[in-house]
Design an enzyme around this catalytic site. Structure first.
Site, short mmCIF file in Angstrom:
data_model
loop_
_atom_site.label_atom_id
_atom_site.label_comp_id
_atom_site.label_asym_id
_atom_site.label_seq_id
_atom_site.Cartn_x
_atom_site.Cartn_y
_atom_site.Cartn_z
N LYS A 190 104.66 -24.41 69.22
CA LYS A 190 103.23 -24.69 68.96
C LYS A 190 102.53 -24.98 70.28
CE LYS A 190 104.23 -26.34 64.28
NZ LYS A 190 104.36 -27.46 63.35
N GLN A 200 104.69 -33.84 63.17
CA GLN A 200 105.73 -32.91 62.73
C GLN A 200 106.63 -33.59 61.69
OE1 GLN A 200 105.81 -29.71 63.58
NE2 GLN A 200 107.70 -29.21 62.50
N ASP A 221 97.02 -29.19 59.84
CA ASP A 221 98.16 -28.78 59.01
C ASP A 221 97.74 -28.50 57.57
OD1 ASP A 221 100.68 -28.44 60.16
OD2 ASP A 221 101.04 -30.59 60.33
N1 GUN Z 1 107.65 -29.17 59.26
C1 GUN Z 1 107.90 -27.91 58.83
N2 GUN Z 1 106.77 -27.18 58.85
C2 GUN Z 1 105.79 -27.99 59.29
C3 GUN Z 1 104.41 -27.81 59.53
O1 GUN Z 1 103.82 -26.75 59.30
N3 GUN Z 1 103.74 -28.90 59.99
C4 GUN Z 1 104.34 -30.09 60.21
N4 GUN Z 1 103.60 -31.10 60.65
N5 GUN Z 1 105.62 -30.30 60.00
C5 GUN Z 1 106.34 -29.25 59.55
#
Ligand code: GUN
Length: 294
Positions: A52, A96, A119
């Protein structure tokens, strides 16, 4: 059979975004800024967050990675969320998941300002999405929609079977594909671990979205000729022949299913890269005020 090339599509969208950033900065705006909070050292989470952050750099966004020890307290993490909510220099942020077991994910998710929730996990955004109001869509479903749109795969009137009912993939994609919209207007069945005869459902499907977290779960006998396969799984399976000791496989048995499919997303290189791009698109929207006007 056509492979849906998520990697190439993601690259094309990144180039579009980079151009948009160039134009906006030339016009005197500051670039979009995404912050990511990573707690502990879960290996897949580290890979995802690194991706990311690197993707932000590629398109000219600003990014901030806040790494915190696995032992961080709920209060301290809540304090970080509040600070990010109030920081005018940050357009959007993510925490995350999964968090270490002693932390309360629900409380953290609820504490994030919906206007910065790139998100799309906050119930305000989920509710707005369900009602067809402007909202941040969670990244994986948004990436799937974008793939379907760009490959011009028809969904109106089609039978869609979603396998898996998670809050971040199965449930939202089932809502989005049944909405009165394009892509959308599909007849959607949401299957899960208690579904009585899963194969009876998947065999009827024009489009299968597999989001179970179970490697190779959807087999060739479970689908019909011409099916469109969207494989959301990213599963690590042991493989001594690989340097890392594992390889990534999807929820779909690719070898068995691909010969019957009209379109199929590979793993890796399918849905995964689109997910990261969706987060960037949401961050751009946070920067411009496209969802929540400033
Ligand atoms: N864990 C797995 N996928 C995601 C996501 O898209 N965002 C976040 N914050 N955690 C995750």
């Amino acid at each position: 059979m056509q492979r849906i090339d998520g990697k190439q599509l993601a690259q094309a969208i990144k180039e579009e975004l980079a151009e948009q950033v160039r134009q906006r900065t030339q016009a005197g705006h500051r670039p979009p800024h995404l912050a990511a909070v990573l707690v502990g050292d879960d290996p897949p989470s580290q890979v995802y967050v690194r991706n990311k952050v690197r993707s932000c750099e590629q398109v000219g966004f600003q990014s901030t990675l806040l790494r915190k020890d696995a032992g961080i307290s709920q209060e301290e993490l809540m304090g970080i969320v509040r600070q990010l909510n109030e920081d005018d220099g940050v357009d959007g942020f993510i925490v995350q998941l999964p968090l270490p077991a002693h932390l309360n994910e629900e409380e953290i998710t609820l504490a994030i300002d919906p206007r910065k929730d790139v998100d799309g996990f906050h119930p305000v955004n989920v509710g707005r999405m369900a009602q067809g109001l402007p909202a941040y869509l969670s990244a994986t479903p948004a990436g799937i929609l974008e793939m379907i749109r760009r490959y011009q795969i028809p969904t109106s009137g089609k039978e869609v079977v979603v396998v898996g009912r998670s809050n971040i993939v199965g449930t939202p994609i089932s809502i989005l594909l049944s909405r009165k919209a394009d892509p959308g207007n599909a007849t959607v069945t949401l299957c899960h671990s208690r579904t009585a005869d899963l194969a009876a459902h998947t065999r009827r499907a024009d489009i299968v979205v597999a989001a179970t977290g179970r490697p190779g779960f959807i087999t060739g006998e479970m689908v019909k000729e011409g099916v469109v396969i969207i494989d959301v799984g990213i599963n690590r399976v042991e493989d001594a022949s690989r340097k890392k000791g594992y390889r990534l496989v999807g929820d779909v048995d690719f070898e068995g299913v691909a010969p019957k499919a009209s379109y199929i997303t590979p793993v890796p290189g399918g849905v995964g890269p689109m997910t990261v791009v969706s987060l960037l698109l949401n961050t751009m929207k946070a920067n411009t005020g496209a969802i929540y006007p400033k």
